[in-house]
Write a protein that holds these residues in place. Structure first.
Motif, PDB file in Angstrom:
ATOM      1  N   ALA A 137       0.836  -1.198   0.000  1.00 41.05           N
ATOM      2  CA  ALA A 137       0.000   0.000   0.000  1.00 41.05           C
ATOM      3  C   ALA A 137       0.872   1.251   0.000  1.00 41.05           C
ATOM      4  O   ALA A 137       0.582   2.226  -0.686  1.00 41.05           O
ATOM      5  N   LEU A 149       2.343   1.693  -3.404  1.00 41.91           N
ATOM      6  CA  LEU A 149       1.305   2.137  -4.333  1.00 41.91           C
ATOM      7  C   LEU A 149       1.097   3.644  -4.234  1.00 41.91           C
ATOM      8  O   LEU A 149       0.992   4.333  -5.254  1.00 41.91           O
ATOM      9  N   ILE A 150       1.090   4.183  -3.020  1.00 37.09           N
ATOM     10  CA  ILE A 150       0.903   5.623  -2.841  1.00 37.09           C
ATOM     11  C   ILE A 150       2.077   6.379  -3.442  1.00 37.09           C
ATOM     12  O   ILE A 150       1.896   7.368  -4.161  1.00 37.09           O
ATOM     13  N   ALA A 203       1.891   6.333  -7.141  1.00 39.92           N
ATOM     14  CA  ALA A 203       0.907   7.296  -7.645  1.00 39.92           C
ATOM     15  C   ALA A 203       1.515   8.684  -7.740  1.00 39.92           C
ATOM     16  O   ALA A 203       1.303   9.410  -8.716  1.00 39.92           O
ATOM     17  N   ASP A 205      -4.170   4.420  -7.268  1.00 40.83           N
ATOM     18  CA  ASP A 205      -5.244   4.728  -6.346  1.00 40.83           C
ATOM     19  C   ASP A 205      -5.840   6.073  -6.753  1.00 40.83           C
ATOM     20  O   ASP A 205      -5.133   7.079  -6.809  1.00 40.83           O
ATOM     21  N   SER A 206      -7.125   6.102  -7.062  1.00 41.91           N
ATOM     22  CA  SER A 206      -7.740   7.325  -7.579  1.00 41.91           C
ATOM     23  C   SER A 206      -7.733   8.459  -6.562  1.00 41.91           C
ATOM     24  O   SER A 206      -7.621   9.624  -6.934  1.00 41.91           O
ATOM     25  N   LYS A 218      -4.214   9.934  -6.582  1.00 43.11           N
ATOM     26  CA  LYS A 218      -4.011  10.587  -7.875  1.00 43.11           C
ATOM     27  C   LYS A 218      -4.725  11.940  -7.918  1.00 43.11           C
ATOM     28  O   LYS A 218      -4.138  12.934  -8.329  1.00 43.11           O
TER      29      LYS A 218
END
Length: 142
Positions: free
Chosen positions: A5, A8-9, A12, A51-52, A55
């Motif tokens: 996680a 992922l951040i 982004a 991750d929307s 973003k």
């Protein structure tokens, strides 16, 4: 999963910012350019894998930074430069984080997230202050 996680951040952040630097503008306006979404600039990772929420948050931050530069480039150059430096630092960290041990990434990932979020909050507050004053003088305008 917790480490994924975090990566992922940071991914982004990297995807949204790419390798861009603040652009020089002669005129300022508080409206975005038509048909030029910020998300398409410098993106290197497919948008579907991001991750929307992260973003959108970073996109808003970069838009606000662009508006500050349009209002007064000289006055806000240091804060915007700090934002972009923090993003570049986070981008580099994200590129090596996958090969680091989890005890290091458990400490470093929140630090990089904080630095980017702190710079974004500063930009947001500066823009809010300019808009509240209501005396925005556009650089290069008549």
């Amino acid at each position: 999963m917790h480490q994924n996680a975090k990566v992922l951040i940071l991914t982004a952040i990297l995807a949204v910012t790419g390798c861009q630097a603040p652009k020089k503008m002669n005129r300022a306006t508080v409206t975005p350019q038509e048909n030029v979404p910020l998300m398409s600039r410098g993106s290197t990772i497919p948008a579907a894998s991001l991750d929307s929420g992260a973003k959108k948050q970073l996109s808003t931050c970069l838009f606000e930074a662009e508006q500050l530069l349009r209002i007064n480039r000289e006055k806000y150059q240091q804060q915007i430069s700090t934002l972009y430096q923090n993003i570049r630092d986070a981008k580099y960290y994200a590129s090596v984080a996958g090969n680091m041990n989890s005890s290091s990434t458990d400490t470093l990932t929140p630090m990089y997230q904080f630095k980017v979020n702190d710079a974004c909050n500063t930009v947001s507050q500066l823009l809010l202050t300019e808009l509240k004053q209501g005396s925005i003088m556009v650089q290069g305008g008549k």
